[in-house]
Each structure stands twice: as structure tokens, then as C-alpha cells.
Scaffold this active site. Structure first.
Site, PDB file in Angstrom:
ATOM      1  N   ARG A  38       0.873  -1.137  -0.181  1.00 16.41           N
ATOM      2  CA  ARG A  38       0.105  -0.066   0.139  1.00 16.41           C
ATOM      3  C   ARG A  38       0.930   1.217   0.269  1.00 16.41           C
ATOM      4  O   ARG A  38       0.541   2.317  -0.525  1.00 16.41           O
ATOM      5  CB  ARG A  38      -1.011  -0.010   1.156  1.00 16.41           C
ATOM      6  CG  ARG A  38      -1.862   1.142   1.431  1.00 16.41           C
ATOM      7  CD  ARG A  38      -3.283   1.154   2.081  1.00 16.41           C
ATOM      8  NE  ARG A  38      -3.021   0.122   3.234  1.00 16.41           N
ATOM      9  CZ  ARG A  38      -2.365   0.340   4.243  1.00 16.41           C
ATOM     10  NH1 ARG A  38      -1.582   1.614   4.365  1.00 16.41           N
ATOM     11  NH2 ARG A  38      -2.351  -0.385   5.334  1.00 16.41           N
ATOM     12  N   TYR A  82     -16.246  17.973 -14.930  1.00 15.87           N
ATOM     13  CA  TYR A  82     -16.653  16.477 -14.817  1.00 15.87           C
ATOM     14  C   TYR A  82     -17.655  16.233 -13.548  1.00 15.87           C
ATOM     15  O   TYR A  82     -17.409  16.541 -12.699  1.00 15.87           O
ATOM     16  CB  TYR A  82     -15.373  15.408 -14.529  1.00 15.87           C
ATOM     17  CG  TYR A  82     -15.436  14.016 -14.231  1.00 15.87           C
ATOM     18  CD1 TYR A  82     -15.924  13.257 -15.457  1.00 15.87           C
ATOM     19  CD2 TYR A  82     -15.400  13.502 -13.305  1.00 15.87           C
ATOM     20  CE1 TYR A  82     -16.437  12.089 -15.487  1.00 15.87           C
ATOM     21  CE2 TYR A  82     -15.484  11.973 -13.218  1.00 15.87           C
ATOM     22  CZ  TYR A  82     -16.136  11.339 -14.314  1.00 15.87           C
ATOM     23  OH  TYR A  82     -16.355   9.991 -13.893  1.00 15.87           O
ATOM     24  N   LYS A 104      -8.345   7.544 -19.120  1.00 12.97           N
ATOM     25  CA  LYS A 104      -8.442   8.178 -20.487  1.00 12.97           C
ATOM     26  C   LYS A 104      -7.282   8.266 -21.465  1.00 12.97           C
ATOM     27  O   LYS A 104      -6.858   7.264 -21.788  1.00 12.97           O
ATOM     28  CB  LYS A 104      -9.116   9.682 -20.440  1.00 12.97           C
ATOM     29  CG  LYS A 104     -10.102   9.904 -19.118  1.00 12.97           C
ATOM     30  CD  LYS A 104     -11.400   9.136 -19.250  1.00 12.97           C
ATOM     31  CE  LYS A 104     -12.272   8.937 -18.000  1.00 12.97           C
ATOM     32  NZ  LYS A 104     -12.467  10.202 -17.388  1.00 12.97           N
ATOM     33  N   ASP A 161      -7.159  19.867 -13.586  1.00 13.80           N
ATOM     34  CA  ASP A 161      -7.411  18.485 -14.156  1.00 13.80           C
ATOM     35  C   ASP A 161      -7.155  18.599 -15.540  1.00 13.80           C
ATOM     36  O   ASP A 161      -7.804  19.346 -16.317  1.00 13.80           O
ATOM     37  CB  ASP A 161      -8.995  18.198 -13.984  1.00 13.80           C
ATOM     38  CG  ASP A 161      -9.549  17.088 -14.160  1.00 13.80           C
ATOM     39  OD1 ASP A 161      -8.622  16.458 -15.136  1.00 13.80           O
ATOM     40  OD2 ASP A 161     -10.293  16.489 -13.932  1.00 13.80           O
TER      41      ASP A 161
HETATM   42  C1  LIG Z   1     -13.209  10.838 -16.073  1.00 13.06           C
HETATM   43  C2  LIG Z   1     -12.533  11.842 -15.428  1.00 13.06           C
HETATM   44  C3  LIG Z   1     -12.576  12.088 -14.020  1.00 13.06           C
HETATM   45  C4  LIG Z   1     -12.593  10.863 -13.231  1.00 13.06           C
HETATM   46  O1  LIG Z   1     -11.501   9.930 -13.384  1.00 13.06           O
HETATM   47  P1  LIG Z   1     -11.769   8.071 -13.141  1.00 13.06           P
HETATM   48  O2  LIG Z   1     -10.500   7.745 -13.324  1.00 13.06           O
HETATM   49  O3  LIG Z   1     -13.126   7.906 -13.920  1.00 13.06           O
HETATM   50  O4  LIG Z   1     -12.053   8.213 -11.568  1.00 13.06           O
HETATM   51  C5  LIG Z   1     -12.104  13.227 -13.975  1.00 13.06           C
HETATM   52  N1  LIG Z   1     -11.906  14.270 -14.778  1.00 13.06           N
HETATM   53  C6  LIG Z   1     -12.308  14.177 -15.937  1.00 13.06           C
HETATM   54  C7  LIG Z   1     -12.046  15.214 -16.713  1.00 13.06           C
HETATM   55  C8  LIG Z   1     -12.490  13.023 -16.312  1.00 13.06           C
HETATM   56  O5  LIG Z   1     -12.994  12.835 -17.589  1.00 13.06           O
END
Ligand SMILES: *Cc1c(COP(=O)(O)O)cnc(C)c1O
Length: 389
Positions: free
Chosen positions: A46, A98, A205, A180
Site C-alpha cells: 500500500r 466532470y 482516459k 485537471d
Molecule cells: C473521467 C474523468 C475523471 C474521473 O476519473 P476516473 O478515472 O473515472 O475516476 C476526472 N476528470 C475528468 C475530466 C474525467 O474525464
């Protein structure tokens, strides 16, 4: 090293015991010690895992940061950043982001006494006007999801760091800026270079890129901030497994090649949609008349494969018919994979945002979002052509 080289080599060494060129998947929960407390830097998985460590080092390099930390998901990485705050602290966040981030802020962290102000960050004056002595964090996405608005990262960082924002603060109490960077990926934009304190990725992504893992990452420069976030990572335990770290490492190696194609295919689809007589508005930040175009040109190296659009017949049934008629574009949540996806934000990715709030922020019921993949652009256009009808 240039980014293309870093994506393939940063943090990567052949396995010392075998010479394996690919980073091994260290599928272990613990590590043998030769005497109590005498070990090779790894005690319990962890806290430390060699596969994860290689990825964390690579992530830091490709975002031009000093430290990387990986998490079980993008949302887990977001959660870790919010855990830096205490009851009474305030956050200024973008009003177009998001849906899962919005849900985490309003349904989980608001309950523990953190206050959120959601503002349109295309005009940074909206940020300045919300700053007070309790403000600890500014949270933004750019391009925003799903409306592809652009926020000037350098301008936001300047507001957060300016003494007039926080006359009574010591440097250690600086307002943190977290970007982000999921939509742009490090190939198109590096927020730390523009003054942000933390970069967040849903590596699910573009970084993973193959729709086969859920993963999140944070990158930062400040050593003290890294220690605090590492403490949260190991104490709260939302760590990724080594197999997922391996998949993201594998994805990183082709990020630059994939992003180039996402950009060219994205542009072809955006320009096709814009001239279509049945299409209403196309949201894509590469159009010269997009309100954020000049800033996008300044802070990004390309415009990526994400876009949204409405139909002239701006009704929910017509949108649903289109969403159910594409054959190559798969109707699914998520984005950034090799395959093209089509999505209905109002009922899918952004369903957790109350309708009134959504509409107020310009996210209409009939808005359709595309993640343009790596297929032949002509085939993708043909698919949209038959679906729009
Ligand atoms: C998908 C997404 C998230 C969340 O990420 P996960 O890997 O699904 O937990 C956060 N910000 C953006 C812009 C996203 O597209």
C-alpha cells in the site's frame, strides 16, 4: 529530453535482476526484510510498489514536475487533494466540469464542512471576487467537460499567488491551484509550467488510452505538498494495483503518436459537423472564433479529439435517435481511448449535476459529446452522416 523520448524512457530502467526491458508487474503485497526495519526501500505494497514507483517517476517527468503519485482512479486522486483541506476551508471550482468531481465535492466534502463556490472561470474576475481568508484551493479543468471552454491557467495561478488575494497569508498558506489535465493530456498542455501547484489526471482516459484500466495520478513540484499527499495516499489507501500501473506505463509509450491522430481526426470531425445543415452549435476549442481560442493557442499545443455539438432540431428525442444510430461511434461513458465514443452528458457523464444547474451553465438536454478515436476520419464522418440522416 523531449516529451516523445520521455514518454518511452523516463523513469524506465531494465529490470536489474533479469534485464527485462518492460517494467515487471510486481504482484506482491509485502517484501522480506533481513532484520526488523532493514529492507530495500519497500515494506508493504500500500505504501510502496516498484511498478507503481516507475509510473510515478514517469508521470512526474512528462508533466515537468518533481513528484508523481498514482491512485486507484481519477476520482481517488481528486479525493486525496480535497483531503488536504479542513472544515471551514473554501474551494473555488469551475461551473463546467466532470460530473463525478462535482458529485464528490457537493455530496461528500460539503458534508464535512468544506464550502464550494462554482463560477464561470472563462472570466477570471469571477474567481477574484470569491476569494477570502478561507479560500484554500482553486480547482479547474481546461478544456472543460463537456463544453470545451478554455480557462487561462497562468492568469488563475497569478490570482492565487498574488498578495492582494490573501494579504494575511504566509507563503505556506498560499491558495493551491489544481488543474485537471485529463482532456488535454501532457502532450498538449503542462499546467505546472503555467504556475499550477498540482496536475491531476484520470489516466483512465488518454494516458492509458486503450479503455482497459481505471487509474488516476497527481503531479506536483513542492516537496512538502508531496509529503502531505503521499501521507494521504498511504493512509487512505486508494492505491492502484501493479497490473493497472503496467497498463498505464504501456499506454504512455504511444501517447504522442495517438494524440497526433486524435488531433487531426478531431479537427476533421469538428469541421465536418460545423458545415452540416442539421447541426446547431459545435463546441471545439480549435475554431478560430471560439471565445477561448487565443488562450488555447497560448497554453496548448493542439486541440485534441474531444468536442460537443447540438442539433438544429434541439430536442431530446432527435438527440437520442442520433445517439442510438451510430455504428462506429460506440454509445458509452469515458473518453480518450483508441475507439471513438459518443455520449449524452445530460443522462450519462453529467447526470449527477441537477438539471437546473446544468441548463444554467449551458449544458442542454440535447448536447452530444464525442471522443474522436483513431479510426479512419472518412469512416467516422460517414458514420455520423448516416446517423444525423
Ligand atoms: C473521467 C474523468 C475523471 C474521473 O476519473 P476516473 O478515472 O473515472 O475516476 C476526472 N476528470 C475528468 C475530466 C474525467 O474525464
Amino acid at each position: 529530453m523531449k516529451l516523445s523520448t520521455k514518454l518511452i524512457h523516463a523513469g524506465i530502467e531494465p529490470d536489474p535482476s533479469t534485464g527485462a526491458i518492460m517494467t515487471p508487474i510486481y504482484q506482491t503485497s509485502t517484501y522480506v526484510q533481513s532484520a526488523p526495519g532493514k529492507h530495500k526501500g519497500y515494506e508493504y505494497a500500500r505504501s510502496q510498489n516498484p511498478t507503481r514507483k516507475v509510473l510515478e517517476t514517469a508521470m512526474a517527468h512528462i508533466e515537468n514536475g518533481r513528484h508523481g503519485l498514482c491512485f486507484a482512479s481519477g476520482v481517488a486522486a481528486t479525493d486525496a487533494v480535497l483531503r488536504l483541506l479542513s472544515p471551514g476551508d473554501e474551494v473555488i471550482a469551475a461551473n463546467d466540469m466532470y460530473g463525478g468531481t462535482y458529485r464528490l465535492f457537493t455530496k461528500i466534502f460539503e458534508k464535512s464542512g468544506i464550502r464550494f463556490h462554482f463560477v464561470d472561470m472563462q472570466d477570471t474576475a469571477h474567481i477574484s471576487s470569491q476569494i477570502n481568508a478561507q479560500t484554500k484551493l482553486i480547482w479547474l479543468e481546461t478544456p472543460t467537460n463537456p463544453l470545451m471552454n478554455i480557462v487561462d491557467i497562468a492568469a488563475v495561478a497569478a490570482i492565487a499567488g498574488s498578495p492582494s488575494s490573501s494579504p494575511s497569508r504566509s507563503p505556506a498558506q498560499k491558495i493551491l491551484v489544481c488543474v485537471d489535465n485529463t482532456f488535454a493530456s501532457p502532450y498538449l498542455q503542462n499546467p505546472l509550467d503555467l504556475g499550477a501547484d498540482i496536475v491531476l489526471h484520470s489516466a483512465t482516459k488518454y494516458l492509458g488510452g486503450h479503455s482497459d484500466t481505471i487509474h488516476g495520478a497527481l503531479v506536483m513540484n513542492d516537496d512538502e505538498l508531496r509529503e502531505k499527499l503521499y501521507f494521504i495516499q498511504k493512509s487512505c489507501g486508494a492505491v492502484p494495483g501493479p497490473q493497472d500501473c503496467f497498463l498505464v506505463l504501456r499506454g504512455l509509450k504511444t501517447l504522442h503518436v495517438r494524440m497526433d491522430r486524435h488531433c487531426t481526426n478531431g479537427e476533421a470531425i469538428a469541421r465536418y459537423l460545423r458545415q452540416h445543415p442539421k447541426v446547431g452549435k459545435v463546441y471545439w476549442c480549435g475554431f478560430e472564433d471560439h471565445p477561448g481560442y487565443a488562450i488555447a493557442k497560448k497554453q496548448m499545443r493542439g486541440f485534441g479529439g474531444m468536442m460537443s455539438f447540438t442539433l438544429k432540431d434541439d430536442s431530446l428525442p432527435t438527440a437520442i435517435k442520433l445517439l442510438s444510430s451510430t455504428k462506429l461511434f460506440a454509445l458509452a461513458e469515458s473518453l480518450g481511448g483508441v475507439e471513438s465514443l459518443i455520449n449524452h452528458p445530460a443522462s450519462m457523464t453529467h447526470a449527477s449535476i441537477p438539471r437546473e444547474e446544468r441548463i444554467r451553465n449551458g449544458l442542454s438536454d440535447s448536447l452530444i459529446r464525442l471522443s474522436v478515436g483513431l479510426e479512419d476520419a472518412g469512416d467516422l464522418i460517414e458514420d455520423l452522416e448516416q446517423a444525423i440522416g
